[in-house]
Design a protein around this motif. Structure first.
Motif, mmCIF file in Angstrom:
data_model
loop_
_atom_site.group_PDB
_atom_site.id
_atom_site.type_symbol
_atom_site.label_atom_id
_atom_site.label_comp_id
_atom_site.label_asym_id
_atom_site.label_seq_id
_atom_site.Cartn_x
_atom_site.Cartn_y
_atom_site.Cartn_z
ATOM 1 N N CYS A 100 0.895 -1.175 -0.173
ATOM 2 C CA CYS A 100 -0.070 -0.023 0.066
ATOM 3 C C CYS A 100 0.920 1.048 -0.084
ATOM 4 O O CYS A 100 0.540 2.217 -0.619
ATOM 5 C CB CYS A 100 -1.028 -0.072 1.161
ATOM 6 N N GLN A 103 2.158 2.688 -3.292
ATOM 7 C CA GLN A 103 0.955 3.501 -4.190
ATOM 8 C C GLN A 103 0.969 4.888 -3.582
ATOM 9 O O GLN A 103 0.207 5.686 -4.195
ATOM 10 C CB GLN A 103 -0.116 2.678 -4.196
ATOM 11 N N GLY A 108 6.489 5.477 -3.320
ATOM 12 C CA GLY A 108 6.791 4.443 -4.248
ATOM 13 C C GLY A 108 7.648 5.098 -5.276
ATOM 14 O O GLY A 108 7.526 6.325 -5.750
ATOM 15 N N SER A 110 9.331 4.363 -9.515
ATOM 16 C CA SER A 110 9.051 3.553 -10.712
ATOM 17 C C SER A 110 10.307 3.062 -11.064
ATOM 18 O O SER A 110 11.300 3.832 -11.234
ATOM 19 C CB SER A 110 8.471 4.416 -11.520
ATOM 20 N N ASN A 114 7.253 0.435 -13.802
ATOM 21 C CA ASN A 114 6.499 -0.145 -13.008
ATOM 22 C C ASN A 114 6.722 0.353 -11.521
ATOM 23 O O ASN A 114 7.724 0.595 -11.312
ATOM 24 C CB ASN A 114 6.650 -1.773 -12.803
ATOM 25 N N THR A 115 5.762 0.827 -11.043
ATOM 26 C CA THR A 115 5.720 1.147 -9.607
ATOM 27 C C THR A 115 5.585 0.381 -8.666
ATOM 28 O O THR A 115 4.384 0.224 -7.975
ATOM 29 C CB THR A 115 4.594 2.536 -9.613
ATOM 30 N N ASN A 116 6.622 -0.511 -8.224
ATOM 31 C CA ASN A 116 6.496 -1.515 -7.187
ATOM 32 C C ASN A 116 7.641 -1.424 -6.241
ATOM 33 O O ASN A 116 7.990 -2.486 -5.711
ATOM 34 C CB ASN A 116 6.627 -2.823 -7.781
ATOM 35 N N LEU A 173 -3.053 -4.894 -5.680
ATOM 36 C CA LEU A 173 -2.020 -4.075 -5.145
ATOM 37 C C LEU A 173 -0.906 -4.124 -6.350
ATOM 38 O O LEU A 173 -0.125 -3.016 -6.526
ATOM 39 C CB LEU A 173 -1.554 -4.360 -3.836
ATOM 40 N N LEU A 176 -1.628 -2.322 -9.647
ATOM 41 C CA LEU A 176 -1.737 -1.001 -9.437
ATOM 42 C C LEU A 176 -0.394 -0.403 -9.868
ATOM 43 O O LEU A 176 -0.349 0.571 -10.526
ATOM 44 C CB LEU A 176 -1.923 -0.676 -7.987
ATOM 45 N N GLY A 177 0.810 -1.291 -9.622
ATOM 46 C CA GLY A 177 1.960 -0.757 -9.920
ATOM 47 C C GLY A 177 2.403 -1.020 -11.507
ATOM 48 O O GLY A 177 3.418 -0.895 -12.000
#
Length: 417
Positions: A100, A103, A108, A110, A114-116, A173, A176-177
């Protein structure tokens, strides 16, 4: 001829020994990790120099991750099963919380679209979704084991709830990334555990069909994923398939025994991500077909040993956890190698224990420690280790010297000093 005829029987007898799975998991994971360190150094040195960094930059970070992972592996191998089960809920809640945080704007980060990721200071980053794999294995195994003890797994609602909703939460979740590769791995873990739980064929097919439909929707709604799908078996690097085609070039130029360590040509800027997602291509170029087949054999042995541990245990938690870890490692290896070979779309997942990346390495080494713990705690393996320990203690030099001195003192006259 007579010896050759007896060879299959001898191999079968050797495999049936109580400690075989223990040694295969320990030795196979060690060999994969060491060879991975060598290839990370070879594949990353040019990349580091291009960014103005020392040639050993990525290697030193990977070596540090291996050192920390070794501590985690040892701790997991020494923990009793009840401690593993106690870690399930804290690890799941911690993974969800970190995913969480990914995000939250400003926290977060990138990487490659990818934003993870979360920055943990300096050059180090954390990918919480990698720990979500371990969390799903432990929590899912504990949940299914408790329901199995109560005889609830024969009912569909207890088989699916809350396992499916929690897994969907983790998948949402991660998606979302934009990291579809990790969602595929988590889905494979879910199906592996449902299979071990004895899910009916209709239920299994229904869940599989639903997952395939959602995956297809995620692919057709993303131009990037559609481009990756079109790169399967591509031969023209000019149509957005540069990485896929140059991975094939690297493998093709390796021949039988490769060009030698450090002699790869593709890593000089032609092949993107040579030390992470496409390290298997550099391995094929430098070590040839012999090197790549060796890596495949090690992963096959590791997977088979994990299946043996899951199949021989009487503890339902151990069966589900061992099956989940084995599914995780083998599925991820198949997806990574399949993408390098041009048989699957590029999913952006690392080769377990082999590719560069501490966030992926640490939970994987802990998972290997789980398998080692389960393998050595089988009743037959535990008895074999106990016998071996007594023999080594009885034949140790200190014990032998003590017995010799006692005999010598007994034979001396009582008046001598």
């Amino acid at each position: 001829m007579r010896g050759a005829a007896r060879l299959p029987g001898r191999l079968r007898d050797a495999w049936d020994r109580p400690l075989t799975a223990y040694y295969v998991i320990l030795g196979g994971s060690l060999l994969i990790t060491v060879l991975g360190l060598v290839m990370v150094y070879s594949a990353s040195m040019i990349q580091a120099l291009r960014y103005g960094l020392p040639s050993t930059y990525y290697f030193r970070k990977q070596l540090l991750a291996v050192a920390i992972g070794s501590v985690l592996l040892y701790a997991a191998a020494r923990m009793p099963v009840r401690v593993h089960r106690a870690l399930a809920y804290p690890l799941l809640l911690g993974s969800v919380f970190l995913m969480c945080l990914v995000q939250v704007p400003g926290i977060g980060e990138s990487v490659n679209g990818n934003t993870n990721w979360i920055s943990v200071g300096g050059p180090f980053q954390l990918q919480p979704s990698e720990f979500g794999k371990l969390a799903l294995v432990l929590w899912g195994a504990d949940l299914l084991a408790r329901k199995g003890d109560k005889g609830l797994l024969v009912q569909w609602k207890h088989l699916l709830v809350p396992l499916i909703p929690v897994t969907v939460l983790l998948l949402g979740l991660i998606m979302l990334g934009g990291d579809m590769g990790t969602t595929v791995i988590l889905t494979a873990i879910l199906f592996g555990m449902l299979w071990l739980a004895g899910a009916p064929t209709r239920l299994f097919a229904g869940v599989l069909g639903g997952a395939a439909g959602l995956a297809g929707l995620a692919i057709v709604t993303s131009p990037n994923r559609m481009d990756r799908l079109h790169c399967i078996a591509a031969s023209d690097p000019g149509n957005g398939c540069w990485q896929a085609v140059h991975g094939i070039y690297a493998l093709a130029s390796g021949g039988w025994f490769g060009s030698g360590l450090g002699a790869s040509v593709e890593k000089w800027g032609e092949l993107p991500e040579p030390h992470t997602d496409f390290i298997f291509a550099v391995t094929g170029e430098e070590l040839g077909l012999a090197g790549t087949l060796s890596v495949l054999a090690l992963f096959a042995a590791l997977g088979y040993a994990g299946i043996r541990v899951a199949g021989r245990t009487e503890d339902p938690f151990v069966r589900f956890a061992a099956g989940g870890v084995t599914t995780w490692i083998t599925a991820q290896a198949v997806i990574n190698i399949g993408a390098v070979l041009g048989l699957l779309p590029i999913a952006g997942v690392p080769l377990p224990l082999f590719s560069y990346g501490g966030s992926a390495l640490l939970p994987t080494m802990f998972a290997i420690g789980l398998l080692i713990s389960f393998a050595k705690n089988e009743p037959a393996a535990r008895a074999a280790l106990a016998v071996r320990g007594r023999r080594s203690g009885r034949n140790s030099p200190s014990r032998a010297m003590t017995r010799t001195m006692r005999r010598y003192v007994t034979r001396r006259p009582s008046g001598e000093r």
